[in-house]
Design a protein around this motif. Structure first.
Motif, PDB file in Angstrom:
ATOM      1  N   SER A  57     -21.722  -1.217 -13.148  1.00  0.00           N
ATOM      2  CA  SER A  57     -21.895  -1.651 -11.890  1.00  0.00           C
ATOM      3  C   SER A  57     -22.974  -0.723 -11.174  1.00  0.00           C
ATOM      4  O   SER A  57     -22.890   0.503 -12.573  1.00  0.00           O
ATOM      5  CB  SER A  57     -20.157  -0.990 -11.127  1.00  0.00           C
ATOM      6  OG  SER A  57     -20.521   0.491 -11.483  1.00  0.00           O
TER       7      SER A  57
ATOM      8  N   GLY B 232     -26.291  -0.273 -10.411  1.00  0.00           N
ATOM      9  CA  GLY B 232     -27.423  -1.008 -10.053  1.00  0.00           C
ATOM     10  C   GLY B 232     -27.844  -1.046  -8.582  1.00  0.00           C
ATOM     11  O   GLY B 232     -27.047  -0.978  -7.565  1.00  0.00           O
ATOM     12  N   GLY B 233     -28.742  -0.971  -7.765  1.00  0.00           N
ATOM     13  CA  GLY B 233     -29.474  -1.564  -6.749  1.00  0.00           C
ATOM     14  C   GLY B 233     -31.283  -0.882  -6.671  1.00  0.00           C
ATOM     15  O   GLY B 233     -31.710  -0.507  -8.142  1.00  0.00           O
ATOM     16  N   LEU B 234     -31.564  -0.752  -5.376  1.00  0.00           N
ATOM     17  CA  LEU B 234     -32.939  -0.704  -5.336  1.00  0.00           C
ATOM     18  C   LEU B 234     -32.881   1.269  -5.398  1.00  0.00           C
ATOM     19  O   LEU B 234     -32.024   1.646  -4.032  1.00  0.00           O
ATOM     20  CB  LEU B 234     -33.352  -1.379  -4.310  1.00  0.00           C
ATOM     21  CG  LEU B 234     -34.748  -0.828  -3.590  1.00  0.00           C
ATOM     22  CD1 LEU B 234     -35.898  -1.499  -4.400  1.00  0.00           C
ATOM     23  CD2 LEU B 234     -34.718  -1.982  -2.353  1.00  0.00           C
TER      24      LEU B 234
ATOM     25  N   LEU C 161     -30.851   6.682 -10.282  1.00  0.00           N
ATOM     26  CA  LEU C 161     -29.341   5.867  -9.938  1.00  0.00           C
ATOM     27  C   LEU C 161     -28.340   6.720 -11.516  1.00  0.00           C
ATOM     28  O   LEU C 161     -28.409   6.645 -11.862  1.00  0.00           O
ATOM     29  CB  LEU C 161     -29.352   4.474 -10.639  1.00  0.00           C
ATOM     30  CG  LEU C 161     -30.713   3.989  -9.188  1.00  0.00           C
ATOM     31  CD1 LEU C 161     -30.878   1.838  -9.780  1.00  0.00           C
ATOM     32  CD2 LEU C 161     -29.165   3.589  -7.827  1.00  0.00           C
TER      33      LEU C 161
ATOM     34  N   THR D 274     -37.849  -1.068 -13.905  1.00  0.00           N
ATOM     35  CA  THR D 274     -37.386  -1.818 -13.424  1.00  0.00           C
ATOM     36  C   THR D 274     -36.634  -3.265 -14.794  1.00  0.00           C
ATOM     37  O   THR D 274     -38.115  -3.769 -15.123  1.00  0.00           O
ATOM     38  CB  THR D 274     -37.576  -2.308 -11.698  1.00  0.00           C
ATOM     39  OG1 THR D 274     -38.534  -1.729 -10.845  1.00  0.00           O
ATOM     40  CG2 THR D 274     -38.038  -4.318 -11.623  1.00  0.00           C
TER      41      THR D 274
ATOM     42  N   THR E  79     -26.672  -5.942 -14.748  1.00  0.00           N
ATOM     43  CA  THR E  79     -26.569  -5.190 -13.777  1.00  0.00           C
ATOM     44  C   THR E  79     -28.648  -4.808 -12.639  1.00  0.00           C
ATOM     45  O   THR E  79     -28.689  -4.315 -13.952  1.00  0.00           O
ATOM     46  CB  THR E  79     -25.807  -3.825 -13.223  1.00  0.00           C
ATOM     47  OG1 THR E  79     -25.856  -3.456 -11.393  1.00  0.00           O
ATOM     48  CG2 THR E  79     -26.029  -2.748 -13.961  1.00  0.00           C
ATOM     49  N   GLN E  80     -29.337  -5.164 -11.559  1.00  0.00           N
ATOM     50  CA  GLN E  80     -30.101  -5.322 -11.217  1.00  0.00           C
ATOM     51  C   GLN E  80     -30.473  -3.565 -10.653  1.00  0.00           C
ATOM     52  O   GLN E  80     -30.060  -3.300 -10.231  1.00  0.00           O
ATOM     53  CB  GLN E  80     -30.415  -6.487 -10.497  1.00  0.00           C
ATOM     54  CG  GLN E  80     -31.526  -5.810  -9.817  1.00  0.00           C
ATOM     55  CD  GLN E  80     -32.545  -6.897 -10.803  1.00  0.00           C
ATOM     56  OE1 GLN E  80     -32.602  -7.653 -11.315  1.00  0.00           O
ATOM     57  NE2 GLN E  80     -34.121  -5.636 -10.963  1.00  0.00           N
ATOM     58  N   VAL E  81     -31.219  -3.030 -11.464  1.00  0.00           N
ATOM     59  CA  VAL E  81     -32.421  -2.182 -10.827  1.00  0.00           C
ATOM     60  C   VAL E  81     -33.461  -2.297 -10.662  1.00  0.00           C
ATOM     61  O   VAL E  81     -33.983  -2.292 -11.863  1.00  0.00           O
ATOM     62  CB  VAL E  81     -31.930  -0.894 -12.337  1.00  0.00           C
ATOM     63  CG1 VAL E  81     -33.420   0.225 -12.170  1.00  0.00           C
ATOM     64  CG2 VAL E  81     -30.512  -0.482 -12.874  1.00  0.00           C
ATOM     65  N   THR E  82     -33.933  -1.564  -9.884  1.00  0.00           N
ATOM     66  CA  THR E  82     -35.385  -2.230  -8.965  1.00  0.00           C
ATOM     67  C   THR E  82     -35.739  -0.567  -8.463  1.00  0.00           C
ATOM     68  O   THR E  82     -34.861  -0.639  -7.513  1.00  0.00           O
ATOM     69  CB  THR E  82     -35.359  -3.303  -8.165  1.00  0.00           C
ATOM     70  OG1 THR E  82     -34.691  -4.508  -7.988  1.00  0.00           O
ATOM     71  CG2 THR E  82     -36.906  -3.275  -7.319  1.00  0.00           C
TER      72      THR E  82
END
Length: 129
Positions: A7, A9-11, A18, A91, A123-126
């Motif tokens: 958990s 991740g995010g923009l 982060l 990213t 989890t996506q990290v952008t």
């Protein structure tokens, strides 16, 4: 049964921070190495950082050294990846992985994804510029 949940991740904008979390259950946490890997579209999976819970030794890829910090809370069976000074090239989808740790294998060898048996869902990290 081993269960891993990532958990955090995010923009975020470039230069931001982060903290990713990897919560694991179903095994003796202290006997394992935990690695963070990332994969961007069209690129190979990259070992970002890892920690051997048996001795606390850590490894960082050159691309993140000085910006990312890995830490482990054995009481909570959770590993964290603090990511500071994020760049657009960070990213990716970030994955947490667990593998049996050996005292005879240097921590840098755990940057190899083949040493890991269990993987989280990612989890996506952008990071926007």
């Amino acid at each position: 049964e081993v269960h891993i949940v990532e958990s955090g991740g995010g923009l975020v904008q470039a230069g931001g921070s982060l903290r990713l979390s990897c919560a694991a259950s179903g095994f003796t946490f202290a006997n394992y190495a935990i690695g963070w890997f990332r994969q961007a579209p069209g690129k190979e999976r990259e070992g970002v950082s890892c920690i051997k819970n048996s001795d606390g030794r850590t490894y960082y890829a050159n691309s993140v050294k000085g910006r990312f910090t890995i830490s482990s809370d054995n009481a909570k069976n959770t590993v964290y990846l603090q990511m500071n000074s994020l760049k657009p090239e960070d990213t990716a989808v970030y994955y947490c992985a667990l593998g049996a740790a050996s005292a005879y294998i240097p921590v840098s060898d755990y940057a190899d994804y083949l040493r890991y048996d269990y993987w989280g869902q990612g989890t996506q990290v952008t990071v926007s510029s």
